[in-house]
Scaffold this motif. Sequence first.
Motif, PDB file in Angstrom:
ATOM      1  N   ASP A 120     -43.720  -0.201 -56.909  1.00 39.25           N
ATOM      2  CA  ASP A 120     -43.123  -0.224 -57.938  1.00 39.25           C
ATOM      3  C   ASP A 120     -43.741  -1.499 -58.995  1.00 39.25           C
ATOM      4  OD1 ASP A 120     -40.582  -0.137 -60.512  1.00 39.25           O
ATOM      5  OD2 ASP A 120     -39.365  -0.872 -59.272  1.00 39.25           O
ATOM      6  N   ASP A 163     -41.245   5.766 -65.495  1.00 35.34           N
ATOM      7  CA  ASP A 163     -39.352   6.045 -65.844  1.00 35.34           C
ATOM      8  C   ASP A 163     -39.578   7.249 -67.382  1.00 35.34           C
ATOM      9  OD1 ASP A 163     -38.928   4.278 -64.367  1.00 35.34           O
ATOM     10  OD2 ASP A 163     -37.952   3.001 -65.925  1.00 35.34           O
ATOM     11  N   ALA A 167     -42.900   0.610 -66.524  1.00 32.09           N
ATOM     12  CA  ALA A 167     -41.993   1.310 -66.458  1.00 32.09           C
ATOM     13  C   ALA A 167     -41.676   2.345 -67.820  1.00 32.09           C
ATOM     14  CB  ALA A 167     -40.638   0.345 -67.355  1.00 32.09           C
ATOM     15  N   ARG A 219     -36.580   5.812 -61.817  1.00 36.65           N
ATOM     16  CA  ARG A 219     -37.500   5.365 -61.456  1.00 36.65           C
ATOM     17  C   ARG A 219     -37.502   5.848 -60.275  1.00 36.65           C
ATOM     18  NH1 ARG A 219     -39.395  -0.108 -62.513  1.00 36.65           N
ATOM     19  NH2 ARG A 219     -39.215   0.565 -64.221  1.00 36.65           N
TER      20      ARG A 219
END
Length: 120
Positions: free
Chosen positions: A22, A33, A29, A5
């Motif tokens: 974030d 990611d 995500a 991350r």
Amino acid sequence: MNEKRERGLEMMREVYGWEMPDLPGEFFAQTVDHLFAEIWTRPGLTLRDRRLLLLGAIAAQGLDDIAAIQVKAALRNEEMDAEQLREAVVFLTHYVGWPLGSKLSMTVDKAIAKHEKKDS
């Protein structure tokens, strides 16, 4: 926050030139990611190379709003200057077609004008 991350968020900052918090959610995500932590960080292509490829894909789809973000980032990160961006538009127009190329040209010219106005 895990290493992947952090790597993804750092690459997003580098690509776009602004702080990226974030955020929650599965879509975010996957974006951070996978796309930014794994794809944008792969060896073999520079950030500029990837940006040019992305501009070509965006131009082919007529996604002017996304093109504006990418052109602004390319100028801010000094990956390309106004002349190089305009040359990319001329080249891409012959592959994506005149209507989409014309839209991209207008988007690029607007982004360049804003960038130059900010710098003066």
